[in-house]
Write a protein that holds these residues in place. Structure first.
Motif, mmCIF file in Angstrom:
data_model
loop_
_atom_site.group_PDB
_atom_site.id
_atom_site.type_symbol
_atom_site.label_atom_id
_atom_site.label_comp_id
_atom_site.label_asym_id
_atom_site.label_seq_id
_atom_site.Cartn_x
_atom_site.Cartn_y
_atom_site.Cartn_z
ATOM 1 N N ALA A 271 1.115 -1.518 -0.102
ATOM 2 C CA ALA A 271 -0.192 0.227 -0.197
ATOM 3 C C ALA A 271 1.398 1.449 -0.125
ATOM 4 N N VAL A 272 0.418 2.670 -0.514
ATOM 5 C CA VAL A 272 1.040 3.831 -1.042
ATOM 6 C C VAL A 272 0.519 4.538 0.643
ATOM 7 N N PRO A 273 1.519 4.635 1.408
ATOM 8 C CA PRO A 273 0.722 4.970 2.547
ATOM 9 C C PRO A 273 0.684 7.163 2.185
ATOM 10 N N GLY A 274 -0.906 6.730 3.077
ATOM 11 C CA GLY A 274 -1.527 8.781 2.838
ATOM 12 C C GLY A 274 -0.218 9.762 2.427
ATOM 13 N N ASP A 275 1.021 10.031 3.135
ATOM 14 C CA ASP A 275 1.977 11.104 2.645
ATOM 15 C C ASP A 275 2.908 11.474 1.344
ATOM 16 N N LEU A 276 2.564 9.749 0.474
ATOM 17 C CA LEU A 276 2.685 9.962 -1.040
ATOM 18 C C LEU A 276 2.172 9.453 -1.077
ATOM 19 N N LEU A 277 1.210 9.417 -1.591
ATOM 20 C CA LEU A 277 -0.381 9.498 -2.863
ATOM 21 C C LEU A 277 -0.243 10.642 -3.267
#
Length: 439
Positions: A271-277
């Motif tokens: 999963a791509v974390p929220g800070d990298l979306l």
């Protein structure tokens, strides 16, 4: 804060999660079909679309492991496939899993075994069960036995599940059950409030919602799955138990969403974390943008729905998947390692519940298997057929040789009874009263 969560062998984790993914997918699929193809008994849909379902493979897996330890032949091989490990390793792995579940803060696990007073349970098999509360059946009748088993289920789930999922009958020889329960509190509680969806299946309704904010953007992520993007929110509990909320596209199958979420746990998906979306709408339910703020901290604002679910699962409706098909067949005796007398599985059930609320989460399950004698007590076996067509029913008019259905219908209302008018209008037209109906 609670103590350290115990270590569970990676092989056991993989095996249990594999069973979870397969069972969840099969259960979800059952909602769109009239029955499961591997059923040995008539299957009933296990999902109620408006409310959902809950199941626990972690609570069932040890029971299957102990059963495999006493099984032979096809039953042993089938249970090995369901468990994902060899039968000779099953009891030890099951004991280890139950010990680990009991060691998790806020979690409990227990095994119960009851046998009819004259059933000779093999001591070597019974010794493989950890801390078993062993009791005898049949002393005061099935109703008294049922009350004792219900009390055991309630005690070992702290009242979350008040009754044993299997029913004790006159011919029940043995009952094996596994109970597990857990409670955790959120490290950061939610605030109850109003939830008013603007789109989707709940659009236009005023609902109870749970809301909270955090600066930890990595609590949310987006993974690519076969059906499209999958949004995952991790809600952390104070006992080392977290809850992952999974949101897929509206058209995604529920079983596929759960399977993809389990694959994330194993590392098969990332999963791509929220800070990298990226900015925009990178995943279902997500909006990523920029806004003015009084502090330099980012924010993750979450709104979700509380839930309280209870499900009753007939495990024999997925008998092949769960390794129980051959265990239900008396010839050859499938469980010779359990008792000196032949036994077959006559029923297997799980009751499971889960509650997600503003301050925490709790869940419990009781999985139970009832066995009957593999050889009837009476010396003769005769056919006995009973048919009561005493409710709405359907009919088919079928061409005998081609089996073509010529007419079909549904009878919703019976002919009302009137004693003065009850006359057979065809009483003079009866032909051969002894005709062969099986012709």
């Amino acid at each position: 804060m609670w103590g350290t969560t115990p270590t569970i062998p990676a092989g056991t984790v993989r095996a249990v999660n594999r069973l979870t993914a397969r069972w969840a997918h099969a259960t979800a699929t059952a909602t769109a079909t009239t029955g499961a193809p591997d059923a040995v008994a008539p299957a009933t849909p296990e999902l109620d679309a408006p409310t959902g379902t809950v199941l626990s493979a972690a609570g069932l897996w040890p029971l299957l492991g102990f059963l495999a330890d006493g099984a032979a032949g096809a039953a042993r091989a089938e249970l090995e496939e369901a468990l994902g490990l060899r039968a000779e390793e099953a009891a030890g792995a099951a004991r280890g899993l139950l010990a680990a579940l009991s060691a998790i803060p806020g979690s409990t696990a227990a095994v119960g075994l009851w046998a009819r007073h004259d059933l000779k349970v093999r001591e070597e098999w019974r010794a493989g069960l950890p801390g078993t509360a062993f009791g005898r059946l049949g002393g005061e009748g099935p109703e008294a036995d049922q009350r004792r088993l219900d009390a055991w289920a309630a005690e070992h789930t702290d009242g979350l599940i008040p009754t044993m999922p299997v029913t004790v009958r006159e011919d029940t020889e043995l009952v094996l059950a596994v109970a597990q329960a857990l409670r955790t509190r959120w490290i950061r509680p939610f605030r109850p409030g109003l939830l008013s969806p603007e789109a989707g299946a709940w659009a236009g309704r005023e609902l109870v919602g749970l809301h909270r904010s955090t600066s930890l953007l990595d609590r949310v992520g987006v993974a690519e799955a076969p059906f499209g993007p999958l949004t995952v929110l991790r809600v952390l509990g104070n006992t080392g138990v977290d809850v992952h909320l999974l949101l897929g596209p509206e058209e995604a199958d529920g079983g596929a969403v759960l399977s993809a979420g389990i694959e994330l746990l194993s590392g098969a998906r990332k999963a791509v974390p929220g800070d990298l979306l990226p900015l925009g709408t990178p995943g279902p339910g997500l909006r990523v943008g920029l806004r003015l703020s009084e502090t330099c901290e980012p924010s993750l604002d979450v709104s979700t729905s509380p839930f309280s679910l209870t499900s009753d699962h007939d495990l024999l409706s997925h008998a092949r998947l769960l390794g129980l098909t051959a265990a239900c067949v008396p010839d050859p005796a499938p469980l010779p390692g359990v008792s000196e007398e032949p036994l077959v599985v006559e029923g297997a059930q799980q009751t499971a519940m889960a509650r997600f609320h503003a301050r925490g989460f709790e869940a419990a399950s009781v999985s139970a298997m009832a066995a009957a004698g593999g050889i009837p007590r009476m010396p003769y076996r005769v056919r006995s057929v009973e048919l009561d067509i005493d409710r709405p029913f359907g009919f088919l008019a079928v061409h005998r040789t081609s089996r073509l259905v010529l007419s079909a219908g549904w009878v919703a209302e019976p002919v009302p009874y009137d004693e003065d008018d009850v006359v057979d209008p065809y009483e003079d037209e009866h032909e051969d009263e002894h005709e062969d109906w099986d012709a």
